[in-house]
Design a protein around this motif. Structure first.
Motif, short mmCIF file in Angstrom:
data_model
loop_
_atom_site.label_atom_id
_atom_site.label_comp_id
_atom_site.label_asym_id
_atom_site.label_seq_id
_atom_site.Cartn_x
_atom_site.Cartn_y
_atom_site.Cartn_z
N THR A 33 -18.03 2.83 1.09
CA THR A 33 -18.80 3.87 0.42
C THR A 33 -20.29 3.54 0.50
OG1 THR A 33 -16.98 3.98 -1.13
CG2 THR A 33 -19.01 5.13 -1.75
N PRO A 34 -21.10 4.49 0.99
CA PRO A 34 -22.53 4.20 1.14
C PRO A 34 -23.29 4.25 -0.20
CG PRO A 34 -22.05 6.45 1.85
CD PRO A 34 -20.73 5.82 1.49
N VAL A 35 -24.28 3.40 -0.31
CA VAL A 35 -25.19 3.47 -1.45
C VAL A 35 -26.56 3.80 -0.87
CG1 VAL A 35 -26.26 2.22 -3.35
CG2 VAL A 35 -23.89 1.75 -2.72
N TYR A 36 -27.11 4.97 -1.26
CA TYR A 36 -28.34 5.44 -0.65
C TYR A 36 -29.57 5.09 -1.48
CZ TYR A 36 -25.37 8.09 2.46
OH TYR A 36 -24.44 8.43 3.41
N PRO A 37 -30.68 4.90 -0.80
CA PRO A 37 -31.93 4.79 -1.57
C PRO A 37 -32.14 6.11 -2.29
CG PRO A 37 -32.32 4.43 0.81
CD PRO A 37 -30.91 4.87 0.65
N THR A 38 -32.43 6.04 -3.56
CA THR A 38 -32.63 7.28 -4.30
C THR A 38 -33.58 7.04 -5.44
OG1 THR A 38 -31.48 9.12 -5.35
CG2 THR A 38 -30.63 6.92 -5.82
N SER A 39 -33.80 8.06 -6.24
CA SER A 39 -34.67 7.90 -7.40
C SER A 39 -33.85 8.20 -8.64
CB SER A 39 -35.84 8.87 -7.29
OG SER A 39 -35.35 10.18 -7.33
N ALA A 40 -34.44 7.90 -9.78
CA ALA A 40 -33.71 8.02 -11.03
C ALA A 40 -33.19 9.44 -11.25
CB ALA A 40 -34.60 7.60 -12.19
N GLN A 41 -33.97 10.42 -10.76
CA GLN A 41 -33.60 11.81 -11.04
C GLN A 41 -32.52 12.34 -10.11
OE1 GLN A 41 -36.63 10.62 -10.53
NE2 GLN A 41 -38.15 11.53 -11.88
N LEU A 42 -32.20 11.58 -9.09
CA LEU A 42 -31.25 12.09 -8.10
C LEU A 42 -30.01 11.20 -8.10
CD1 LEU A 42 -30.85 14.16 -5.82
CD2 LEU A 42 -31.96 12.55 -4.28
N PRO A 43 -28.93 11.67 -8.71
CA PRO A 43 -27.75 10.80 -8.84
C PRO A 43 -27.13 10.48 -7.48
CG PRO A 43 -27.55 12.76 -10.22
CD PRO A 43 -28.73 12.97 -9.34
N GLN A 44 -26.66 9.26 -7.36
CA GLN A 44 -26.05 8.76 -6.14
C GLN A 44 -24.92 9.69 -5.67
OE1 GLN A 44 -26.14 6.49 -3.15
NE2 GLN A 44 -27.28 5.60 -4.85
N ALA A 45 -24.11 10.15 -6.60
CA ALA A 45 -22.95 10.96 -6.22
C ALA A 45 -23.41 12.27 -5.57
CB ALA A 45 -22.10 11.25 -7.44
N TYR A 46 -24.48 12.85 -6.12
CA TYR A 46 -25.00 14.10 -5.58
C TYR A 46 -25.53 13.88 -4.16
CZ TYR A 46 -27.81 18.30 -5.13
OH TYR A 46 -28.34 19.47 -4.68
N LEU A 47 -26.28 12.80 -4.02
CA LEU A 47 -26.88 12.48 -2.72
C LEU A 47 -25.80 12.23 -1.67
CD1 LEU A 47 -29.53 12.09 -1.28
CD2 LEU A 47 -29.62 9.74 -2.10
N ARG A 48 -24.75 11.51 -2.09
CA ARG A 48 -23.64 11.23 -1.18
C ARG A 48 -23.05 12.53 -0.63
NH1 ARG A 48 -20.74 6.80 -4.72
NH2 ARG A 48 -22.18 5.14 -4.14
N LYS A 49 -22.86 13.49 -1.54
CA LYS A 49 -22.28 14.77 -1.12
C LYS A 49 -23.22 15.49 -0.17
CE LYS A 49 -19.34 16.08 -4.88
NZ LYS A 49 -19.63 16.49 -6.25
N ALA A 50 -24.52 15.49 -0.53
CA ALA A 50 -25.51 16.20 0.29
C ALA A 50 -25.55 15.59 1.70
CB ALA A 50 -26.88 16.12 -0.36
N VAL A 51 -25.54 14.27 1.76
CA VAL A 51 -25.60 13.61 3.06
C VAL A 51 -24.34 13.93 3.86
CG1 VAL A 51 -25.61 11.40 4.26
CG2 VAL A 51 -27.14 11.76 2.31
N ALA A 52 -23.20 13.84 3.18
CA ALA A 52 -21.94 14.06 3.89
C ALA A 52 -21.92 15.45 4.51
CB ALA A 52 -20.76 13.88 2.94
N SER A 53 -22.40 16.47 3.75
CA SER A 53 -22.34 17.81 4.33
C SER A 53 -23.41 17.98 5.40
CB SER A 53 -22.40 18.89 3.25
OG SER A 53 -23.73 19.09 2.86
N ALA A 54 -24.57 17.35 5.22
CA ALA A 54 -25.62 17.44 6.24
C ALA A 54 -25.15 16.79 7.55
CB ALA A 54 -26.90 16.78 5.76
#
Ligand code: ADP
Ligand code: MG
Length: 692
Positions: free
Chosen positions: A123-144
């Motif tokens: 499972t990837p852990v992405y660089p992110t910021s406090a306002q952007l939850p990891q789970a949301y980013l994971r989904k966004a990246v996966a669909s992109a």
């Protein structure tokens, strides 16, 4: 997402994980060992809030092989619901052998159905910021990743042998499998990483090669040196002979100037290596051919000093030198501007701002930028635009009367409007080779690697601030021997005002400690005329000690100064310390640079002062600076805070860089569309910066 620069699908696809979690297996609780990072799954047997030293949620989990305690010091009522008795939960965290048996503090957890499958990839852990939850980013990246244009753009034979196709590499880095070499993924030596780094470096090289090709299409005045012309006359009147290195770079520059394409050359040479006279000689070549020159310096003090020197060298040869700075106003200024516009003033010296703003040249043929490293991307781009715009519009009348001793220029092919001036940039901060290859590929470099003869190397001493009195005594001795001294005051970045207070207080202190010695003060807030007056007193030797802020950093040249004291040296950058130190050691007298610091020193502060004490060589200093700061920061101003290389590391990936450099020109020539698409994919709008 916008703040993180994640706009297009390709941006998300290239937003690579920092690391990965192994959620592909579940460890039986009975097998857990102290310190393991593990995922377990079990049924909640107990869930209660307890108040010990503080309120906490305690949850007991069992999977038949053993029991595990989960401890939460911060929790919400909703957590208690998820972790209620009899729920099946999947938990990930670090195991501790606690007082109450094995436990995990603040593990990640979620309720699962009994047959919830395990992921097959890490499972990837992405660089992110406090306002952007990891789970949301994971989904966004996966669909992109599904949509991103990752098709292979590069023709066969371009990518180094053994590296995977781009899409495969990107997918691998987002979702490696358990069998992949973790070490290689971590230190970025994995072939998938290599592929991304190569593509990134290639994009950079292509952008540079493109800039180079574009420049080759531009036309510039071809200036041939005339025998017995101004150059020869200047050489004959100089009070010294050029060093071999100076002769070599003058020849390199003259060759460029004789070509009908614009020169784009960086002249690097250590502090005191004699770049100014090289610039003057380049100017004479241009003026001999009937073209005007502009010499730009970053500060008024330096501009004024250049002006003085150039007038001294060139006025006797019949050249009118104009001087433009921000503080020169009114009628005098109008006269200068008129002389420049008419072409009567063949050489214009000034600060960048001024020359960029409102000067119209009759026929600008050569622009020289001194201490170019002091200028950021934006300024350099502005200068480039200005130079292009600064050419005479079609049909504009030429300078009516060429100055005495200057040949009338030949009519130039294609008309004056299509000509660009030549550009010579000078810097005492050398660019390390890998950076030069990478960021300055569209720049030809000349290097003065030799100091004029008769210089005694500067001895650098590092003292704690407690030695101040001894240092003042040393100043006294130096002055007794007829020498002059600089004292540089600390830089307080946030506040010019505090700088000033420090400098003023030190000035008072030193004036009191050294009765009978004329002590001057120089700082950035003074008016141009005041600064000029102080510099005049110091240059003439009347003023023995000059207390200054970093306004004297670049270029100031008073050969009789033999001692430089830098207070709070730990607050200066390495390049800056080297520049400051370069104000002494300009004559034959043995010079000393004293670096005063106040303890405690940071590790980097210590490394900087050590480097200063150990070497006088600007190239070595630049290399160490790169080591201490890393290329990102080293190139800071250039990139305006935006690292151009995200994945590649110039030091680590020099083999890939060399390969990219080797294939870029051919790719651009034979597959221009693929090359441009590749640049766009990687650099988007940033390509412009690479040309600055
Ligand atoms: P920088 O490269 O730091 O700009 P400058 O151009 O200010 O150095 O030169 C430093 C000093 O050395 C000046 O006083 C200059 O006149 C003198 N100088 C330059 N070239 C020579 C030379 N070949 N021999 C002796 N002195 C020189
Ligand atoms: Mg200089």
């Amino acid at each position: 997402m916008r703040k993180l620069g994640l706009l297009r699908d390709i941006d998300l696809a290239l937003h690579l994980p920092l690391r990965h979690l192994d959620e592909t297996r579940i460890v039986p609780i009975g097998n857990l060992r102290d310190g393991d990072m593990a995922q377990v799954q079990g049924t909640v047997t107990e869930c209660r809030v307890e108040i010990r030293s503080r309120r906490q949620l305690l949850v007991r989990l069992s999977d038949g092989s053993g029991e595990l305690l989960l401890r939460f010091l911060n929790f919400y009522p909703s957590n208690q619901k998820t972790l209620a008795v009899d729920k099946l939960v999947r938990v990930r965290g670090e195991v501790r052998g606690g007082f109450l048996g094995r436990e995990m503090v603040h593990p990640e957890f979620r309720a699962v159905a009994p047959d919830t499958p395990l992921p097959t990839a890490l499972t990837p852990v992405y660089p992110t910021s406090a306002q952007l939850p990891q789970a949301y980013l994971r989904k966004a990246v996966a669909s992109a990743l599904g949509r991103a244009p990752l098709a292979e753009l590069l023709p066969p034979g371009v990518v180094p042998h053994g590296l995977p196709p781009l899409r495969e590499a990107v997918l691998k880095l987002h979702h490696p499998s358990r069998d992949d070499d973790e070490q290689q993924l971590q230190d970025r030596s994995h072939p998938a990483w290599q592929r991304l780094k190569f593509d990134e470096l290639l994009a950079q090289q292509l952008a540079q090669a493109q800039a180079h090709a574009t420049r080759a299409l531009l036309a510039a005045p071809a200036m041939k040196a005339r025998p017995q012309g101004l150059s020869d006359q200047l050489l004959a009147t100089l009070p010294f002979v050029l060093t071999a290195a100076q002769q070599r770079v003058v020849a390199e520059i003259s060759t460029d100037l004789a070509r009908p394409q614009p020169m784009h050359r960086l002249l690097q040479g250590d502090v005191g290596s004699g770049k100014t006279v090289v610039a003057a000689l380049a100017a004479t070549v241009a003026m001999d051919a009937g073209w005007q020159c502009a010499l730009m310096a970053p500060t008024e003090i330096l501009a004024e000093q250049h002006f003085g020197k150039l007038v001294q060298w060139l006025q006797p040869l019949g050249i009118t030198v104009a001087w433009l700075t921000g503080s020169r106003k009114g009628k005098q200024r109008d006269t200068m501007l008129a002389q420049v516009a008419s072409g009567q003033a063949m050489l214009v010296v000034g600060t960048h701002a001024v020359i960029q703003r409102d000067v119209v040249f009759a026929r600008l043929g050569l622009a020289v930028v001194d201490e170019q490293h002091r200028f950021g991307v934006a300024q350099r781009l502005a200068l480039r635009d200005k130079l292009q715009a600064g050419l005479p519009p079609p049909g504009r009348p030429k300078a009516a009367e060429p100055p005495r001793g200057v040949a009338q220029a030949q009519p130039e092919p294609g008309g004056a409007s299509s000509l660009e001036p030549h550009l010579l940039m000078m810097s005492a901060t050398p660019i390390p080779r890998t950076l030069a290859m990478s960021y300055f590929a569209d720049l030809d470099v000349s290097t003065i690697d030799e100091l004029p003869p008769g210089r005694t190397p500067i001895v650098t001493k590092v003292f704690a601030d407690g030695k101040r009195d001894a240092v003042i005594q040393r100043i006294h001795d130096e002055v007794q021997q007829g020498r002059q001294v600089y004292w540089v005051c600390p830089l307080v970045e946030e506040s010019e005002h505090i700088d000033l207070q420090n400098a003023t207080a030190t000035h008072a202190e030193l004036t009191a400690a050294l009765p009978g010695v004329l002590v001057g003060l120089l700082h950035g807030r003074m008016k141009g005329s005041e600064k000029a007056a102080v510099m005049q007193l110091f240059s003439s030797g009347e003023m023995k000690l000059l207390v200054a802020t970093t306004v004297i950093e670049v270029g100031v040249d008073v050969p009789n100064a033999s001692l430089m004291v830098i207070e709070h040296a730990e607050r200066f950058g390495l390049a800056q310390l080297h520049q400051l130190r370069g104000r002494v050691g300009r004559g034959a007298v043995a010079s000393v640079c004293v670096l005063l610091y106040s303890a405690p020193l940071s590790a980097t502060g210590k490394a900087r002062l050590k480097a200063m004490a150990e070497t006088n060589d600007g190239f070595e200093i630049a290399r160490r600076d790169l080591d201490i700061r890393g290329p990102g920061e080293f190139m800071g101003a250039r990139q305006s805070g935006d690292a151009l290389l995200r994945f590649a590391d110039l030091a680590q990936d020099s083999t890939l860089l060399q390969h990219a450099r080797a294939v870029a020109p051919g790719l651009l020539a034979q597959h221009p569309e693929a090359a441009l698409a590749h640049v766009d994919r990687w650099l988007g709008g940033k390509a412009e910066y690479l040309k600055a």
